[in-house]
Scaffold this motif. Structure first.
Motif, PDB file in Angstrom:
ATOM      1  N   ALA A  16     -16.704  25.718  23.596  1.00 11.90           N
ATOM      2  CA  ALA A  16     -15.988  25.574  23.992  1.00 11.90           C
ATOM      3  C   ALA A  16     -14.505  24.124  24.149  1.00 11.90           C
ATOM      4  N   ASN A  17     -15.519  22.811  23.923  1.00 13.46           N
ATOM      5  CA  ASN A  17     -15.040  21.665  24.728  1.00 13.46           C
ATOM      6  C   ASN A  17     -14.765  21.134  23.530  1.00 13.46           C
ATOM      7  N   THR A  18     -15.154  21.396  22.542  1.00 11.24           N
ATOM      8  CA  THR A  18     -14.900  20.163  21.565  1.00 11.24           C
ATOM      9  C   THR A  18     -13.687  20.403  20.924  1.00 11.24           C
ATOM     10  N   ILE A  19     -12.886  19.555  20.253  1.00  7.16           N
ATOM     11  CA  ILE A  19     -12.317  19.628  19.414  1.00  7.16           C
ATOM     12  C   ILE A  19     -12.203  18.917  18.204  1.00  7.16           C
ATOM     13  N   GLU A  20     -11.743  18.903  16.851  1.00 10.36           N
ATOM     14  CA  GLU A  20     -11.499  17.571  16.291  1.00 10.36           C
ATOM     15  C   GLU A  20     -10.588  17.388  15.695  1.00 10.36           C
ATOM     16  N   ALA A  21      -9.849  15.877  15.769  1.00  6.31           N
ATOM     17  CA  ALA A  21      -9.247  15.092  15.720  1.00  6.31           C
ATOM     18  C   ALA A  21      -8.730  13.935  14.683  1.00  6.31           C
ATOM     19  N   TYR A  22      -8.031  13.673  13.517  1.00  4.55           N
ATOM     20  CA  TYR A  22      -7.734  12.567  13.034  1.00  4.55           C
ATOM     21  C   TYR A  22      -7.756  10.952  12.984  1.00  4.55           C
ATOM     22  N   VAL A  23      -8.049  10.393  13.360  1.00  6.83           N
ATOM     23  CA  VAL A  23      -8.765   9.102  13.925  1.00  6.83           C
ATOM     24  C   VAL A  23      -7.675   8.492  12.710  1.00  6.83           C
ATOM     25  N   ARG A  24      -6.639   7.633  13.978  1.00  6.63           N
ATOM     26  CA  ARG A  24      -5.068   6.541  13.085  1.00  6.63           C
ATOM     27  C   ARG A  24      -5.774   5.422  12.964  1.00  6.63           C
ATOM     28  N   VAL A  25      -5.740   5.195  14.294  1.00 15.99           N
ATOM     29  CA  VAL A  25      -6.787   3.570  15.393  1.00 15.99           C
ATOM     30  C   VAL A  25      -7.802   3.303  16.022  1.00 15.99           C
ATOM     31  N   ILE A  26      -8.257   2.234  15.444  1.00 17.10           N
ATOM     32  CA  ILE A  26      -9.062   2.011  16.526  1.00 17.10           C
ATOM     33  C   ILE A  26      -8.747   1.345  17.170  1.00 17.10           C
ATOM     34  N   GLU A  27      -8.654   0.585  18.393  1.00 19.40           N
ATOM     35  CA  GLU A  27      -8.893  -0.593  19.160  1.00 19.40           C
ATOM     36  C   GLU A  27      -9.946  -1.308  20.240  1.00 19.40           C
ATOM     37  N   PRO A  28     -10.171  -1.878  19.963  1.00 19.03           N
ATOM     38  CA  PRO A  28     -11.785  -1.987  20.499  1.00 19.03           C
ATOM     39  C   PRO A  28     -11.634  -3.237  21.594  1.00 19.03           C
ATOM     40  N   MET A  29     -11.872  -2.641  22.751  1.00 20.12           N
ATOM     41  CA  MET A  29     -11.637  -3.388  24.163  1.00 20.12           C
ATOM     42  C   MET A  29     -12.724  -4.114  24.379  1.00 20.12           C
ATOM     43  N   GLY A  30     -13.796  -3.689  23.756  1.00 20.77           N
ATOM     44  CA  GLY A  30     -14.267  -4.719  24.818  1.00 20.77           C
ATOM     45  C   GLY A  30     -15.364  -3.920  25.515  1.00 20.77           C
ATOM     46  N   SER A  31     -14.939  -3.616  26.694  1.00 20.53           N
ATOM     47  CA  SER A  31     -15.435  -2.781  27.476  1.00 20.53           C
ATOM     48  C   SER A  31     -15.170  -1.142  26.779  1.00 20.53           C
ATOM     49  N   ASP A  32     -13.943  -0.549  25.921  1.00 26.70           N
ATOM     50  CA  ASP A  32     -13.928   0.857  25.601  1.00 26.70           C
ATOM     51  C   ASP A  32     -13.593   0.503  24.235  1.00 26.70           C
ATOM     52  N   LYS A  33     -13.931   1.506  23.012  1.00 26.78           N
ATOM     53  CA  LYS A  33     -12.883   1.613  22.365  1.00 26.78           C
ATOM     54  C   LYS A  33     -11.374   2.268  22.526  1.00 26.78           C
ATOM     55  N   TYR A  34      -9.737   2.056  22.638  1.00 25.21           N
ATOM     56  CA  TYR A  34      -9.041   3.043  22.821  1.00 25.21           C
ATOM     57  C   TYR A  34      -8.136   4.008  21.478  1.00 25.21           C
ATOM     58  N   LEU A  35      -8.878   4.749  20.293  1.00 24.94           N
ATOM     59  CA  LEU A  35      -8.643   5.764  19.791  1.00 24.94           C
ATOM     60  C   LEU A  35      -6.797   6.372  19.713  1.00 24.94           C
ATOM     61  N   THR A  36      -6.360   6.511  18.704  1.00 24.46           N
ATOM     62  CA  THR A  36      -5.070   6.769  18.458  1.00 24.46           C
ATOM     63  C   THR A  36      -5.307   7.770  17.686  1.00 24.46           C
TER      64      THR A  36
END
Ligand code: ADP
Ligand code: MG
Length: 403
Positions: free
Chosen positions: A334-354
């Motif tokens: 009910a709460n999970t989706i699938e998406a294509y990961v274009r870019v990963i930006e490691p910020m140290g405390s988090d990772k930003y996924l585009t």
């Protein structure tokens, strides 16, 4: 403003949340139905549109919004440097609309701090008092006190050219503080500083405000500055107040799509999902690629709202989209989706996924996941949506129906 503009305005500002001050709190500055039109060749620019804000004594009130939204005009009108087209300004229970700037008890700090280059710091700080003919022992006392407060006592005999940008900005602040105004007005005072210094001065301003305890109206286009400095923040767009409240309230409960997209970095995602009713009650948010079931609470909100669910846009903040692999049992169909990961930006405390819904990338959205996430670029990932944090915006009015 004419009656017709008033009534149409009333209709489309129903989403405005004004957070009227409590009656037992002392109002220090009142911006009262302020409108400002600048004359130009095409019949006028409406820079400020029917703005009302009550600023409490000792409060740090931030006006934030994109360039051209009317922040400087509002501040200059409070200062008396501009005349309102409509409305009034009150300071200390006095209607100051007709008073000269120097009669208003305000001191303004600008982005461009323009210290006198041939004067020492001490002379720069003394100057506003000397031209007002203060006795010299009082000048000395106030300058020492101000320098102490700003921790620039050891710089008093230097010329501005021998100071760093941050020190110069502190002296500029000092020139306002020595006057002991009842209200400080600051127009993007940190924007000439480099990024690191800006963050440092932000903290210092917070500390100085705590020590001085004076009502401050602070203008910035930077939402992070607004969030970190403001006791309350007023978000403006096109001269109009969108929302006024404590920073966390603007973040958690943005009243409309403008505020939702403006406050927060990376900004809230707006997904082109259709909200469709389920056979046995409730709704799901559905795109060509994925679907998310609305929580019972949210479904009840949609029912209560009563409009056409097809005209809603789904908003979700990046940190409310997480790596399903790290969610354990909390990740469900009910709460999970699938998406294509274009870019990963490691910020140290988090990772930003585009992310995009497919490898073709019709549109992109952002997730802010734990650094422990092992998702990979150019692959599909399972993502868990925190459904209790979803927002729904009415496409027609922009209003957030979930707050
Ligand atoms: P902000 O400080 O939020 O960037 P301003 O208050 O400076 O916005 O400007 C608001 C609007 O008024 C803008 O459209 C701007 O171009 C216009 N404006 C500002 N000052 C003047 C002026 N002196 N004459 C004509 N238009 C002005
Ligand atoms: Mg400005």
């Amino acid at each position: 403003m004419s009656d017709t503009t008033q009534s149409s305005k009333a209709a489309d500002t129903s989403d405005v949340q004004t957070d009227a001050a409590q009656s037992d709190e002392e109002i220090n500055v009142r911006i009262d139905d302020l409108s400002k039109v600048y004359d130009d060749d095409e019949g006028g620019v409406l820079a400020v549109d029917d703005l009302s804000i009550d600023i409490r004594r000792g409060e740090f009130l931030v006006l934030v919004g994109p360039s051209g939204c009317g922040k400087t005009t509002t501040l200059r009108t409070v200062a008396g440097l501009e005349t309102p087209t409509e409305g009034r300004i009150w300071i200390e229970d006095e209607d100051v609309s007709g008073l000269e700037p120097r009669e208003r008890g305000v001191a303004m700090v600008f982005q461009n701090y323009a210290l006198y280059p041939h004067m020492t710091v001490r002379e720069n700080l003394s100057f506003p008092l000397r031209i007002r003919n203060y006795p010299s022992d009082e000048i000395d006392e106030r300058v020492e006190h101000t320098a102490d407060l700003l921790e620039i006592s050891e710089l008093l005999d230097r010329k501005p050219s021998a100071l760093s940008g941050g020190q110069q900005q502190r002296v500029a602040l000092g020139r306002a503080i020595v006057r002991e105004p009842s209200v400080f007005l600051m127009d993007e005072p940190l924007s000439n500083l480099d990024a690191k210094l800006r963050v440092q001065m932000r903290t210092e301003l917070n500390e100085i405000h705590k020590r001085v305890e004076k009502t401050t109206i602070y203008v910035t286009h930077d939402q992070a500055e607004a969030m970190t400095l403001g006791d309350r923040v007023a978000v403006l767009n096109q001269g109009r107040l969108q929302q006024l409240g404590p920073p966390q309230q603007l973040y958690d409960e943005p009243v409309n799509r403008f505020v939702a997209g403006f406050i927060g970095e990376p900004p809230m995602n707006f997904l082109p999902a259709d909200i469709v009713p389920l056979d046995d009650g409730g709704y799901r948010a559905q795109t060509d690629e994925f679907q998310i079931e609305l929580t019972d609470d949210l479904a009840a909100t949609v029912d209560r709202w009563g409009g056409d669910p097809a005209s809603l846009t789904l908003g979700i903040r990046p940190e409310d989209i997480n790596d399903a692999a790290l969610a354990g049992d909390a990740a469900t169909p009910a709460n999970t989706i699938e998406a294509y990961v274009r870019v990963i930006e490691p910020m140290g405390s988090d990772k930003y996924l585009t992310l995009s819904p497919t490898a073709a990338g019709e549109y992109e959205f952002t997730a802010r996941v734990s650094p422990a996430s092992e998702v990979r670029e150019d692959e599909f990932a399972e993502l868990r949506i925190d459904r209790s944090k979803m927002h729904l915006f009415d496409d027609e009015t922009g209003q957030n129906i979930t707050v």
